[in-house]
Design an enzyme around this catalytic site. Structure first.
Site, PDB file in Angstrom:
ATOM      1  N   SER A  59      -5.941  88.088 -19.714  1.00 56.21           N
ATOM      2  CA  SER A  59      -6.806  89.210 -19.414  1.00 56.21           C
ATOM      3  C   SER A  59      -7.672  89.674 -20.587  1.00 56.21           C
ATOM      4  CB  SER A  59      -5.964  90.397 -18.935  1.00 56.21           C
ATOM      5  OG  SER A  59      -5.129  90.859 -19.970  1.00 56.21           O
ATOM      6  N   LYS A  61      -9.576  95.989 -27.225  1.00 51.66           N
ATOM      7  CA  LYS A  61      -9.454  95.797 -25.770  1.00 51.66           C
ATOM      8  C   LYS A  61      -9.424  97.157 -25.075  1.00 51.66           C
ATOM      9  CE  LYS A  61      -6.610  93.267 -22.382  1.00 51.66           C
ATOM     10  NZ  LYS A  61      -5.411  92.450 -22.187  1.00 51.66           N
ATOM     11  N   SER A 121      -1.932  86.862 -21.943  1.00 51.79           N
ATOM     12  CA  SER A 121      -3.277  87.454 -21.949  1.00 51.79           C
ATOM     13  C   SER A 121      -3.993  87.479 -23.296  1.00 51.79           C
ATOM     14  CB  SER A 121      -3.209  88.883 -21.402  1.00 51.79           C
ATOM     15  OG  SER A 121      -3.074  88.851 -20.015  1.00 51.79           O
TER      16      SER A 121
END
Lengths: 483, 88
Positions: free
Chosen positions: A153, A78, A177
């Site tokens: 997210s 990420k 997330s």
């Protein structure tokens, strides 16, 4: 075996037995990325050149018979996790050109095992959102329906794994997330106990809630990645000195006698009927395995979203005050007459709308005259949520809930901030209480969109929820997205 | 109020954006107001009693990151950050 079917343990066997080289494995994923990521948009940065160098180094180690569990395994990361020499944008214009001069601790740990980094995945800007539509660079789509969001997210990480553009990915979870995008994209995601994984080098959003975790094809793979990244770190004073067990060691043990609690508030109005029914069906499957279902209640859930947003935004307002256009990050190109003007212009140009809203809310609830009514009240509610979890865990081993009230939706539905915040209802209490939780797919709705269930564990008992998620996955046949 | 918060937050908005943001903030704060319904008191001791002081890092000098690396993402000159002139 085809790439799409390979789990990490299949890859380990194939690499160690020389059926495939680390470079061939990575190349298979880069081929998929070239073919499909133009549409999926799961990556912000693809690091093919670096990956091929890492694959060559990994192969030398494999050839010497010195491979560690993740040596030569391709992994997506990420884009809020610092990677030395590789752009780390947090999906924000303010960090568009930021190249970290150091690795996050999780990257040091993974590089020590000679992993192969495929690239940096898209996300909501600064991890603030549940749709990956606030990303400044790549608004990821859902592999199951390109007209739907992948969740967020960590939507890039979840979509990449779902579309077989990575076999496993690092994500981060501040209020759901990892779990919610895993649910939306039909994969498995685990948020470990707060403090299990060092946050050093993770771009801070809300420091008392942020936690790095894994998104993979199943619970076993997530456990293997957790094995590599957990542990105390001198650079993170909040990281735990707890022993790190083999998180996969309990896989295969019987579910007989395991007590699974179902808090009634998580199955009430506001949860889609199909989601509720599918998760309840999964609960019955656990019962058929010998588990005992326990009714329970969490009255504080009514206040959880507000409590979470007050805490998270207060911390975000403080954390994001570091972006001043001077030390690093976007600096306005306008000539400024003062230091103040430089900061205001740089921040206003660099941050997106959602980040700005959260900074405003954070500063509001920390302001004189509002602090006691909002922030301090949220701190008190956090203690209440923790107490209610403790009370429930006196009567059970695991808690089962839906991961999200709905399946993935269209991007148009993300326009209203309040409804987006309310959609976090099923996940935020886990972060508020610092507990571990895993989401795995338990069915599909009438349109074929994945439905996820969450298994919440006691503090530092990740192996309990990995075992339970694996037990379900063994009897479940996932439907792959049509690419 | 939103203009005041924007100033506090070191952010600026156009008039139109400020109006739009004010409307959204009103809705968001209405949602946050639900915490006012419940009577709970924060106990600071509960949150901090498990900080174990002997586990904190020693107060000793250790090598830090090289200056050229620290300024590598900034506008810099002679290994120093550059800011607008603030004194006449």
């Amino acid at each position: 075996m085809e790439l799409k079917d390979m789990k990490l343990r299949d890859m380990r066997k194939a690499l160690d037995s020389k059926q495939i080289s680390s470079a061939e494995l990575a190349k298979g994923y880069f081929d998929n990325i070239k073919k499909y990521d133009g549409e999926i948009k799961s990556y912000i940065t693809v690091t093919e050149e670096l990956a091929m160098q890492q694959a060559a180094a990994a192969q030398d180690i494999i050839n010497k018979g010195e491979a560690k569990p993740l040596t030569g395994i391709p992994i997506a990361v990420k884009d809020n996790i610092c990677t030395k020499g590789v752009k780390t944008t947090c999906a924000s214009k303010i960090l568009e050109n930021f190249i970290p001069p150091y690795d996050a601790t999780v990257m040091e740990k993974l590089n020590a095992q000679n992993i192969v980094m495929l690239g940096k995945t898209s996300m909501d800007e600064f991890a603030m959102g549940g749709s990956t539509q606030t990303s400044a660079f790549a608004k990821t789509v859902n592999p199951y329906n390109k007209g739907c969001v992948p969740g967020g997210s960590s939507g890039g990480s979840a979509a990449a794994v779902s579309a077989r553009l990575a076999p496993i990915a690092l994500g981060t979870d501040t209020g759901g997330s990892i779990r919610q995008p895993a649910s939306f994209c039909g994969v498995t995601g685990i948020k470990p106990t707060y403090s299990r994984v060092s946050r050093y080098g993770l771009v801070a959003f809300a420091s008392s809630l942020d936690q790095i975790g894994a998104i993979g094809l199943d619970a076993h793979d997530c456990g293997l990645l957790l094995n590599a990244i957990c542990g105390f770190d001198i650079h993170d004073g909040t990281s735990a000195r707890e022993d790190v067990p083999d998180f996969t060691s309990t896989i295969g043990e019987s579910m007989k006698g395991v007590k699974i609690a179902l808090p009634k508030e998580y199955f009430a109005d506001g949860i889609d009927d199909e989601v509720r029914e599918t998760v309840m069906k999964a609960a019955q499957q656990y019962k058929a395995m010998g588990a005992e279902l326990v009714d329970c209640s969490m009255p504080s859930l009514k206040y959880a979203v507000s409590c979470y947003y007050l805490l998270a935004c207060a911390e975000a307002a403080s954390n994001l005050s570091r972006y001043d256009g001077i030390k690093y990050g976007h600096r306005t190109s306008t000539d400024c007459d003062s230091y103040e003007e430089l900061i205001v212009r740089s921040r206003s140009e660099g941050f997106g709308d959602e980040v700005k809203r959260r900074i405003l809310l954070g500063n509001y609830c920390l302001s004189s005259g509002y602090y006691d009514a909002y922030y301090r009240k949220a701190l008190a509610l956090r203690q209440l949520v923790r107490k209610e979890y403790n009370d429930i865990f006196e009567k059970c081993d695991i808690i089962l809930t839906p991961t999200a009230p709905t399946v993935a939706y269209s991007p148009e539905k993300t326009a209203d901030p309040v409804s987006m915040y309310q959609a976090d209802i099923c996940t935020v209490t886990v972060n508020i209480a610092g507990l571990p939780a895993i989401s795995t797919t338990c069915g599909y709705d009438k349109n074929g969109m994945p439905i996820g269930m969450s298994l919440i564990g006691k503090k530092f008992r990740e192996q309990d929820i990995i075992k339970a998620a694996d037990a379900f996955e063994q009897g479940f046949t996932p439907v792959l997205p049509k690419m | 109020m939103v203009k005041y918060l924007a100033d506090l937050s070191k952010l600026e908005f156009s008039e139109q954006k400020l109006e739009e943001t004010a409307g959204q903030m009103t809705d968001i704060i209405n949602l946050m107001d639900t915490v006012k319904e419940i009577d709970v008191t924060y106990d600071a001791y509960k949150d901090n009693h498990d900080v174990f002081l002997p586990e904190l890092r020693c107060d000793s000098v250790v090598p830090s990151m090289a200056t050229d690396k620290i300024v590598s993402n900034a506008v810099s000159s002679d290994n120093c950050f550059v800011v607008p002139k603030v004194v006449e």
